[in-house]
Design a protein around this motif. Sequence first.
Motif, mmCIF file in Angstrom:
data_model
loop_
_atom_site.group_PDB
_atom_site.id
_atom_site.type_symbol
_atom_site.label_atom_id
_atom_site.label_comp_id
_atom_site.label_asym_id
_atom_site.label_seq_id
_atom_site.Cartn_x
_atom_site.Cartn_y
_atom_site.Cartn_z
ATOM 1 N N GLN A 150 -9.503 174.403 26.647
ATOM 2 C CA GLN A 150 -8.953 173.302 27.432
ATOM 3 C C GLN A 150 -8.506 172.185 26.494
ATOM 4 O O GLN A 150 -9.262 171.733 25.624
ATOM 5 N N LEU A 151 -7.277 171.741 26.666
ATOM 6 C CA LEU A 151 -6.700 170.679 25.837
ATOM 7 C C LEU A 151 -6.207 169.569 26.751
ATOM 8 O O LEU A 151 -5.011 169.439 27.012
ATOM 9 N N GLY A 152 -7.119 168.776 27.271
ATOM 10 C CA GLY A 152 -6.749 167.776 28.260
ATOM 11 C C GLY A 152 -6.374 168.468 29.554
ATOM 12 O O GLY A 152 -7.140 169.258 30.089
ATOM 13 N N ASN A 153 -5.158 168.186 30.048
ATOM 14 C CA ASN A 153 -4.690 168.864 31.253
ATOM 15 C C ASN A 153 -3.967 170.164 30.951
ATOM 16 O O ASN A 153 -3.535 170.862 31.878
ATOM 17 N N GLY A 199 -0.243 169.541 20.786
ATOM 18 C CA GLY A 199 -0.108 168.356 21.619
ATOM 19 C C GLY A 199 -1.249 167.373 21.461
ATOM 20 O O GLY A 199 -2.134 167.522 20.614
ATOM 21 N N TYR A 200 -1.240 166.362 22.324
ATOM 22 C CA TYR A 200 -2.209 165.267 22.263
ATOM 23 C C TYR A 200 -3.154 165.264 23.462
ATOM 24 O O TYR A 200 -3.780 164.259 23.759
ATOM 25 N N GLY A 201 -3.239 166.389 24.156
ATOM 26 C CA GLY A 201 -4.028 166.437 25.381
ATOM 27 C C GLY A 201 -5.473 165.991 25.220
ATOM 28 O O GLY A 201 -6.040 165.349 26.115
ATOM 29 N N LYS A 202 -6.065 166.298 24.081
ATOM 30 C CA LYS A 202 -7.479 165.965 23.884
ATOM 31 C C LYS A 202 -7.701 164.478 23.613
ATOM 32 O O LYS A 202 -8.853 164.050 23.483
ATOM 33 N N ALA A 203 -6.633 163.688 23.527
ATOM 34 C CA ALA A 203 -6.792 162.242 23.341
ATOM 35 C C ALA A 203 -7.602 161.639 24.482
ATOM 36 O O ALA A 203 -8.366 160.688 24.276
ATOM 37 N N GLY A 241 -5.545 156.429 27.660
ATOM 38 C CA GLY A 241 -5.799 157.778 27.174
ATOM 39 C C GLY A 241 -4.962 158.819 27.894
ATOM 40 O O GLY A 241 -4.433 159.749 27.275
ATOM 41 N N MET A 242 -4.816 158.669 29.206
ATOM 42 C CA MET A 242 -4.012 159.614 29.971
ATOM 43 C C MET A 242 -2.541 159.549 29.557
ATOM 44 O O MET A 242 -1.853 160.572 29.507
ATOM 45 N N ARG A 243 -2.080 158.344 29.242
ATOM 46 C CA ARG A 243 -0.687 158.199 28.796
ATOM 47 C C ARG A 243 -0.497 158.849 27.433
ATOM 48 O O ARG A 243 0.503 159.554 27.206
ATOM 49 N N GLN A 244 -1.432 158.622 26.511
ATOM 50 C CA GLN A 244 -1.323 159.225 25.185
ATOM 51 C C GLN A 244 -1.392 160.751 25.243
ATOM 52 O O GLN A 244 -0.726 161.444 24.472
ATOM 53 N N ALA A 245 -2.199 161.262 26.172
ATOM 54 C CA ALA A 245 -2.380 162.711 26.286
ATOM 55 C C ALA A 245 -1.098 163.421 26.708
ATOM 56 O O ALA A 245 -0.973 164.636 26.520
ATOM 57 N N LYS A 246 -0.148 162.688 27.276
ATOM 58 C CA LYS A 246 1.105 163.296 27.744
ATOM 59 C C LYS A 246 2.172 163.377 26.651
ATOM 60 O O LYS A 246 3.260 163.914 26.893
ATOM 61 N N ARG A 247 1.870 162.857 25.479
ATOM 62 C CA ARG A 247 2.849 162.928 24.393
ATOM 63 C C ARG A 247 3.120 164.380 24.022
ATOM 64 O O ARG A 247 2.213 165.217 24.007
ATOM 65 N N PRO A 248 4.353 164.718 23.718
ATOM 66 C CA PRO A 248 4.686 166.120 23.404
ATOM 67 C C PRO A 248 4.132 166.537 22.042
ATOM 68 O O PRO A 248 3.820 165.686 21.196
ATOM 69 N N PRO A 249 4.043 167.845 21.818
ATOM 70 C CA PRO A 249 3.568 168.338 20.500
ATOM 71 C C PRO A 249 4.479 167.863 19.373
ATOM 72 O O PRO A 249 5.658 167.582 19.573
ATOM 73 N N SER A 250 3.895 167.789 18.197
ATOM 74 C CA SER A 250 4.645 167.379 17.015
ATOM 75 C C SER A 250 4.229 168.289 15.859
ATOM 76 O O SER A 250 3.264 169.052 15.978
ATOM 77 N N PRO A 251 4.926 168.229 14.732
ATOM 78 C CA PRO A 251 4.511 169.068 13.590
ATOM 79 C C PRO A 251 3.069 168.816 13.163
ATOM 80 O O PRO A 251 2.370 169.747 12.756
#
Length: 304
Positions: free
Chosen positions: A251-254, A72-76, A57-67
């Motif tokens: 808050q969106l993850g980190n 972003g994916y912080g809340k993953a 989950g922490m790895r997925q949350a670091k993915r950059p924003p996309s259209p």
Amino acid sequence: MAGSGDSTRAILFALGANFAIACAKGVAAFFTGSSAMLAETVHSLADCGNQLLLLLGMRQAKRPPSPDYPLGYGKAIYFWSFLVAVMLFTVGGMFSLYEGIHKLQHPEELRQWWWAAGVLVFGIAAEAVSMRACLHEVDKARGGRSLWQWFRESRQAELVVIFGEDLAALLGLVFALAAVMTAVVTGNPIWDAVGTIAIGVLLIVVAVFVAIEVKAMLIGQSVDPARQAQMRKFLEDRPEVGRVISLITLQLGNDALVSVQAEMSEGQSARALTDQINQVERAFKAEFPEVLWSFFEPDVKTSV
């Protein structure tokens, strides 16, 4: 997030401790026939899987924003943390209750109980090391707050989960050791079953509390109240800002999103007003690096 603990370090400590303990518990459960030990073996194996999910989950949350995901994916990390809480409830708590009730109805004498006692003592020591590492990271984030206040206000889902898991694991080992030793001293194997049921209840209670906190983050919470107070004070102390009308944070993850509505210190041209807003936003993001998105709206009555 500024002022937060190192979740990865806490997770790796917990993963190492639980894997070693699970191996030791499995051997002891085989030789002793202890249901409390078997419950603890399953619990430790489940915790290993849970910690791997948190790392994912922490790895997925670091993915950059996309259209498709402009924020972003912080809340993953909240999704995976909630899933871990569910697994702690089902795999850990419900299985322990089932095993305890089964042994209560069909009690069995403990065999070679010293295996169980030795492994449990080892497990308590290993979990104490993991808990100490977790508390070290928690202390970085909680400031002067109590552990309970930090638990309720923290926005680091993965650290909240690890804290809950480590606490449940450490107390569960103590319960199991007390159950085994009481069964040996009294010669009554019912105590082993009682200990298993107590472990199940403990895991379910901890899982429910963790799930409640993570669910709030998953729905969408503001940043940590202490951090939000720092943000408001920073804005109020800026010479460009006359008064903060509203401060909305998410808050969106980190990462964090911030929306500010404020009266500027004095009326001025639109260009000068824009320059001041840009200066405030740059300084704000430098002071609070977790803020990736900010929206600043000046009070329309002060603009020209």
